[in-house]
Design a protein around this motif. Structure first.
Motif, PDB file in Angstrom:
ATOM      1  N   TYR A 562     -10.630  -0.595   3.998  1.00 36.53           N
ATOM      2  CA  TYR A 562     -10.630  -2.047   3.997  1.00 36.53           C
ATOM      3  C   TYR A 562     -11.002  -2.591   2.620  1.00 36.53           C
ATOM      4  N   ALA A 563     -10.812  -3.899   2.483  1.00 43.51           N
ATOM      5  CA  ALA A 563     -11.270  -4.579   1.272  1.00 43.51           C
ATOM      6  C   ALA A 563     -12.779  -4.423   1.142  1.00 43.51           C
ATOM      7  N   ILE A 595      -6.368  -2.296   4.000  1.00 42.37           N
ATOM      8  CA  ILE A 595      -5.604  -2.017   2.782  1.00 42.37           C
ATOM      9  C   ILE A 595      -4.698  -0.808   2.968  1.00 42.37           C
ATOM     10  N   SER A 596      -5.238   0.244   3.556  1.00 43.64           N
ATOM     11  CA  SER A 596      -4.444   1.478   3.712  1.00 43.64           C
ATOM     12  C   SER A 596      -4.972   2.307   4.879  1.00 43.64           C
ATOM     13  N   LYS A 618       0.265  -6.693   0.814  1.00 46.64           N
ATOM     14  CA  LYS A 618      -0.441  -7.966   1.066  1.00 46.64           C
ATOM     15  C   LYS A 618       0.241  -9.103   0.313  1.00 46.64           C
TER      16      LYS A 618
END
Length: 618
Positions: A562-563, A595-596, A618
């Motif tokens: 995540y961010a 994010i991935s 994004k």
């Protein structure tokens, strides 16, 4: 289910809940053997009386006698390379009687319809002989009736390979290991009748349980280490050795019985007497210069004599081995499978330069490595075989995955236990993953249920017998959870101790004890083609889409990135594949900040890691 298995269930010799049937039976033998070994040449002469108990409901008009030492005979059927110096005349039976009736072994024979078999012309009122490469079949004049015994007497001579190969033979001029060295009655069971599969060296052996009384004569100065219990220690050990030997039974400290000094050999002879009850085979090592260290391992109230016998020159790489063997006995008895070691002693005979190992009841003959971690894992692997195929009598010829797979699985688990918190904790796991992935999914990787003796290509034999089933057991543990998995395993061992289970008995037991219908799992792992490979396809709204490329139901570990460098890990058991669908949707939290996604494959194989991640746009 193949027809021969259907018949066994129809006749109630086996049950659909995985227990032995109400009419389960197996035959049994008692061996009384006298043998003489000639060190240096490693020839052996022997004579034996076998009392064979026909516990089957069938009248037997044949007896099949195994001659495993014919593996080294000129012209024998073989699946492995053999040094020319190892070729021998095989095992020569010179005198054979059945219930005092002399068997004519020197009769002219005619070639049968099998290229490797010869058969005597049938004679009225005489026992005739059909010869194959590694066994003979006696056609009896009087059948052995159900619940009756018959007595066989035979004299024979043979020799061990002069160059150690395929897990037995000479270490050097002074030490050797004798396996497959005596004529042995083949298995007659409720599935196949007489086992008439040739011993080619690609697989191991299928043997019945038996009692053994064995006397082995050698020139004085040689020592014998064997299956069973030494019955005449006071006759073959000097007073100092005898004191140390007796102390083994009570001392948890390391004791030195023999210091590894080379003993002078005299013309006098000594006879070593060993007895073993209800075991599948009998093997022994001979040496006049190996070191013998031992201690008692206390498993609750049960003392186990633990022995390591080795060439003293190898000591720098083996000095911890007795401790490792002790830890192995505790692990097997308390952790996995959690069943107390079933015999009174265990001996590791180790030192041959060819690095491999071979289990025998109550002992192992192991190759030697200059990597101590390899010796540790090998020692445990062969010790683990005590449970399967020895205590639980697996047909190693047809179902080697039912014993080698378990030994591989247990060795991975023990390695993690032994080296916990160190860089070697997952050494054995990673090595096995790498080896599996090199061969997974290839044409030669047939379903596990395929008879093992049809697999003679060395690499695929290791894939099918060791690696693939080990990961199936690992997936099964993930599916059931550790406690239920252990409960099923312990019950399977308890039900089939001193018996001969088939793959169905194993699978039905796990179904029964777990209270689950696991057939969807067995259909993929045991009966189907496939391999371990999962791909990350995409993220759809708040779901991750996984594709089971290889088809096997496997556990999945998903890393969500995540961010702000947040990481969340999801662990899914093979149950996510129960529907049989190739694609599976996994709900994921906080998808807006995702994010991935990446699959973590350090604890279970995944053949193609190029499809294991996706980066979100994004």
């Amino acid at each position: 289910m193949p027809l021969e298995f259907q018949k066994a269930y129809r006749l109630n010799s086996r049950s659909l809940d995985g227990t032995p049937g109400t009419k389960y039976w197996q035959n049994f033998s008692s061996y009384d053997i006298n043998a003489e070994v000639f060190p240096g040449t490693w020839k052996l002469k022997g004579k034996q009386t076998i009392t064979y108990h026909n516990n089957s409901p069938d009248s037997l008009d044949q007896i099949v006698i195994r001659q495993y030492a014919n593996h080294y005979k000129k012209g024998a059927v073989r699946a492995n390379e053999m040094p020319l110096t190892n070729l021998t005349d095989g095992m020569i039976i010179t005198n054979l009687k059945v219930n005092s009736e002399q068997v004519a072994l020197d009769k002219n024979t005619a070639v049968s319809n099998l290229a490797h078999a010869t058969k005597q012309s049938k004679e009225e009122n005489r026992i005739t002989v059909e010869r194959s490469s590694t066994f003979i079949t006696l056609e009896l004049t009087t059948p052995i009736l159900p619940n009756k015994t018959t007595e066989l007497f035979m004299e024979w001579e043979t020799e061990m390979p002069s160059v150690y190969v395929n897990k037995i033979g000479a270490y050097d001029k002074e030490s050797a290991y004798f396996g497959y060295w005596y004529p042995q009655i083949a298995v007659y069971d409720d599935i196949d009748g007489w086992d008439k599969n040739e011993y080619t060296g690609a697989q191991e052996c299928y043997t019945d349980f038996a009692d053994y009384k064995v006397k082995i004569m050698v020139p004085k100065g040689n020592y014998i280490f064997a299956t069973g219990n030494l019955e005449n220690a006071e006759e073959v050990l000097n007073p100092q050795e005898l004191l140390a030997y007796r102390n083994i039974k009570t001392s948890t400290d390391k004791l030195v019985v023999l210091d590894g000094s080379k003993n002078p050999i005299s013309k006098a002879k000594t006879t070593w007497v060993y007895h073993a009850k209800n075991v599948r085979d009998f093997g022994f090592g001979v040496s006049n210069n190996f070191k013998w260290v031992a201690n008692t391992v206390q498993l609750g109230k049960k003392p186990i004599a633990s022995n390591i016998v080795y060439d003293v020159k190898d000591e720098p790489y083996l000095n911890d081995l007795l401790t490792v063997q002790e830890k192995g006995l505790h692990f097997l008895s308390k952790d996995l499978p959690g069943v107390t070691y079933p015999y009174s002693n265990f001996t590791t005979f180790i030192g041959v330069p060819e690095f491999d190992g071979m289990e025998f009841p109550m002992m192992a003959n192991n190759g030697f490595s200059k990597r101590q971690i390899s010796n540790n894992h090998m020692t445990f692997h062969e010790l683990a075989h005590t449970y399967l195929p020895h205590w639980v009598g697996i047909n190693e010829v047809k179902y080697s995955w039912m014993e080698e797979g378990w030994a591989t699985f247990l060795t991975i688990k023990f390695g993690q236990h032994l080296y916990r918190g160190t860089e070697f904790e997952n050494y054995e796991l990673k090595r096995t993953i790498r080896s599996y992935e090199r061969s997974a999914g290839q044409q030669g990787e047939t379903p596990l249920f395929s008879p093992s003796n049809y697999m003679v290509v060395r690499n695929m034999h290791f894939q099918q017998s060791y690696r693939k089933p080990a990961f199936m057991y690992m997936a099964l543990e993930s599916l059931l959870g550790k406690e239920l998995f252990k409960k099923c395993l312990k019950e399977y061992l308890s039900r089939w101790a001193n018996r001969h289970p088939t793959p169905y008995d194993f699978m039905f037991t796990f179904n029964d004890v777990s209270g689950q219908n696991l057939n969807w799992f067995w259909n993929k792992w045991v009966f189907g083609y496939g391999y371990a490979d999962v791909a990350v396809k995409t993220v759809e709204e708040d779901h991750l889409v996984l594709e089971n490329v290889g088809g096997f139901p496997v556990p999945v570990v998903i890393q969500l990135n995540y961010a702000n460098n947040r990481i969340k890990t999801l662990r899914k058991s093979p149950e996510i594949w129960v529907s049989g669908d190739k694609n599976n949707k996994i709900q994921i939290p906080d998808v807006d900040n995702l994010i991935s996604v990446k699959l973590i494959t350090d604890a279970f194989p995944d053949v193609d890691e190029d499809n294991n991640s996706v980066v979100l746009e994004k």
